[in-house]
Design a protein around this motif. Structure first.
Motif, PDB file in Angstrom:
ATOM      1  N   SER A 131      19.955   4.012   4.604  1.00 23.09           N
ATOM      2  CA  SER A 131      18.990   2.947   4.319  1.00 23.09           C
ATOM      3  C   SER A 131      18.241   3.269   3.035  1.00 23.09           C
ATOM      4  N   GLY A 132      17.736   2.237   2.391  1.00 16.36           N
ATOM      5  CA  GLY A 132      17.009   2.412   1.141  1.00 16.36           C
ATOM      6  C   GLY A 132      15.799   3.317   1.306  1.00 16.36           C
ATOM      7  N   ALA A 133      15.775   4.426   0.564  1.00 14.09           N
ATOM      8  CA  ALA A 133      14.677   5.412   0.627  1.00 14.09           C
ATOM      9  C   ALA A 133      14.440   5.920   2.049  1.00 14.09           C
ATOM     10  N   HIS A 134      15.486   5.901   2.861  1.00 11.22           N
ATOM     11  CA  HIS A 134      15.432   6.359   4.254  1.00 11.22           C
ATOM     12  C   HIS A 134      14.277   5.705   5.019  1.00 11.22           C
ATOM     13  N   THR A 135      14.131   4.401   4.836  1.00 13.55           N
ATOM     14  CA  THR A 135      13.068   3.675   5.560  1.00 13.55           C
ATOM     15  C   THR A 135      13.519   3.241   6.949  1.00 13.55           C
ATOM     16  N   GLU A 136      14.822   3.269   7.205  1.00 15.85           N
ATOM     17  CA  GLU A 136      15.370   2.893   8.517  1.00 15.85           C
ATOM     18  C   GLU A 136      14.754   1.582   9.015  1.00 15.85           C
ATOM     19  N   GLU A 182       0.860  -1.176   0.000  1.00 12.57           N
ATOM     20  CA  GLU A 182       0.000   0.000   0.000  1.00 12.57           C
ATOM     21  C   GLU A 182       0.897   1.228   0.000  1.00 12.57           C
ATOM     22  N   TRP A 183       0.795   2.028  -1.043  1.00 10.45           N
ATOM     23  CA  TRP A 183       1.638   3.215  -1.141  1.00 10.45           C
ATOM     24  C   TRP A 183       1.218   4.240  -0.101  1.00 10.45           C
ATOM     25  N   GLN A 184       2.187   4.867   0.503  1.00 10.65           N
ATOM     26  CA  GLN A 184       1.915   5.923   1.466  1.00 10.65           C
ATOM     27  C   GLN A 184       2.413   7.247   0.893  1.00 10.65           C
ATOM     28  N   GLU A 185       1.494   8.152   0.697  1.00 10.35           N
ATOM     29  CA  GLU A 185       1.866   9.463   0.171  1.00 10.35           C
ATOM     30  C   GLU A 185       2.606  10.254   1.250  1.00 10.35           C
ATOM     31  N   GLU A 186       3.784  10.740   0.930  1.00  8.84           N
ATOM     32  CA  GLU A 186       4.569  11.513   1.880  1.00  8.84           C
ATOM     33  C   GLU A 186       4.909  12.869   1.277  1.00  8.84           C
ATOM     34  N   LYS A 210       4.272  -1.230   3.826  1.00  5.63           N
ATOM     35  CA  LYS A 210       5.069  -0.214   3.150  1.00  5.63           C
ATOM     36  C   LYS A 210       6.391  -0.856   2.741  1.00  5.63           C
ATOM     37  N   THR A 211       6.792  -0.674   1.514  1.00  2.00           N
ATOM     38  CA  THR A 211       8.014  -1.301   1.010  1.00  2.00           C
ATOM     39  C   THR A 211       9.250  -0.768   1.726  1.00  2.00           C
ATOM     40  N   HIS A 212      10.089  -1.674   2.172  1.00  2.07           N
ATOM     41  CA  HIS A 212      11.395  -1.325   2.734  1.00  2.07           C
ATOM     42  C   HIS A 212      12.455  -1.821   1.765  1.00  2.07           C
ATOM     43  N   TYR A 213      13.007  -0.891   0.995  1.00  2.00           N
ATOM     44  CA  TYR A 213      13.954  -1.245  -0.048  1.00  2.00           C
ATOM     45  C   TYR A 213      15.298  -1.654   0.551  1.00  2.00           C
ATOM     46  N   TYR A 214      15.894  -2.714   0.013  1.00  2.00           N
ATOM     47  CA  TYR A 214      17.208  -3.174   0.454  1.00  2.00           C
ATOM     48  C   TYR A 214      17.280  -3.278   1.977  1.00  2.00           C
ATOM     49  N   ASN A 215      16.245  -3.864   2.576  1.00  4.82           N
ATOM     50  CA  ASN A 215      16.190  -3.863   4.042  1.00  4.82           C
ATOM     51  C   ASN A 215      17.342  -4.626   4.672  1.00  4.82           C
ATOM     52  N   GLU A 216      17.733  -5.776   4.095  1.00  6.38           N
ATOM     53  CA  GLU A 216      18.805  -6.551   4.715  1.00  6.38           C
ATOM     54  C   GLU A 216      20.155  -5.861   4.564  1.00  6.38           C
ATOM     55  N   ILE A 217      20.405  -5.270   3.396  1.00  8.03           N
ATOM     56  CA  ILE A 217      21.659  -4.533   3.199  1.00  8.03           C
ATOM     57  C   ILE A 217      21.720  -3.342   4.146  1.00  8.03           C
TER      58      ILE A 217
END
Length: 293
Positions: free
Chosen positions: A132-137, A68-72, A212-219
């Motif tokens: 972090s990917g897209a600053h998702t922390e 689900e996309w979250q508008e920011e 919410k997508t967490h890009y490259y979460n493991e990296i």
């Protein structure tokens, strides 16, 4: 007449046989597509990876299909400034930082001597500065200091580690570890004043349990772990990097972490015990780890 009658039914019989054959073939392939025989092959080749990543336990949070996309709002960009050092200072500082980290060792003999909680807080804050990917922390640092909770963690890990050493890891892996004198007994999990369990958030949780997508979460979380190790060394503390194989789901439930989190690493943290020893290992020289193009 009999021959003519038989000949007239031949196409029908052939069609029936073809249908039956197709059904049989499809049935025989079905288990592999659903994770049957094909999955078994994967588990035999890398059982410690597959079992560790399978985490179907639920803490009253239902996983939703799709993201689900979250508008920011667009972020305000501000001027960047940093301190710039003269070249001789850069050389000195870089050398001193290397020399400090070169003293870092994996220590399995950890004292129960208390460590100021503020030090741990500052170390976690330092790890939280990681990119972090897209600053998702996408990280959660669970600090365990309660003796009973630490002992429960030890029981879970030692139970699974014994199976790992006896069955899952294989003869070659166990043999490679002999020179390091490691086994499934983890006394440091009780002795260390703190255990830091680092969880990666595979995805974020939005209202109504949407993802919410967490890009490259493991990296991203792995980079944070590296910064955390450097911060521990800088503070004069020791640890041993531990990836508790096949323990993730049980430890997640024990610590009441949500379903979107998976255990990546566990660090016992404290001062080294007075009689601590480490293997006399040598690190690769610069020419073996760096290529300049």
């Amino acid at each position: 007449m009999t021959v003519a009658l038989f000949s007239s039914f031949t196409p029908a019989f052939i069609a029936i046989i073809c249908i039956l054959f197709a059904v049989i073939v499809r049935s025989s392939r079905a288990p592999a597509s659903k994770g049957g025989s094909g999955r078994k092959t994967t588990q035999e080749s890398r059982p410690w990876v597959d079992e560790d990543l399978q985490d179907s336990t639920d803490l009253h949070l239902q996983e939703e299909d799709g993201d689900e996309w979250q508008e920011e709002e667009d972020l305000l960009h501000v001027p960047f400034s940093s301190e710039r050092f003269p070249e001789d200072d850069m050389v000195r500082r870089s050398k001193e930082f290397y020399e400090m980290l070169n003293k870092r060792r994996s220590v399995r003999f950890i004292s129960s001597e208390p460590v100021p909680r503020e030090v741990i807080d500052n170390i976690i804050k330092a790890a939280g500065t990681s990119p972090s990917g897209a600053h998702t922390e996408p990280w959660t640092f669970v600090v365990v200091q309660d003796p009973e909770a630490k002992h429960k963690i030890r029981e879970i890990i030692e139970e699974e580690e014994k199976i790992n050493y006896m069955k899952r890891m294989g003869e070659k892996w166990v043999n490679d570890l002999k020179r390091l004198r490691t086994n499934w007994v983890k006394e440091y999990l009780d002795n260390a004043p703190y255990l830091i369990l680092i969880f990666k958030q595979v995805y974020g949780l939005l209202p109504q349990n949407k993802k919410k997508t967490h890009y490259y979460n493991e990296i991203s979380v792995s980079i944070a772990c590296g910064i955390l190790l450097a911060a521990l060394q800088n503070a004069g503390l020791v640890t041993v990097t531990s990836t508790p194989l096949n323990c993730g789901p049980r430890l997640r439930v024990l610590l009441q972490r949500p379903v979107n989190e998976k255990l990546l690493m566990l660090l016992p943290v404290g001062y080294p015990s007075k009689d601590a020893t480490v293997p006399d290992l040598k690190r690769k020289p610069l020419e073996d780890i760096m290529v300049v193009v």
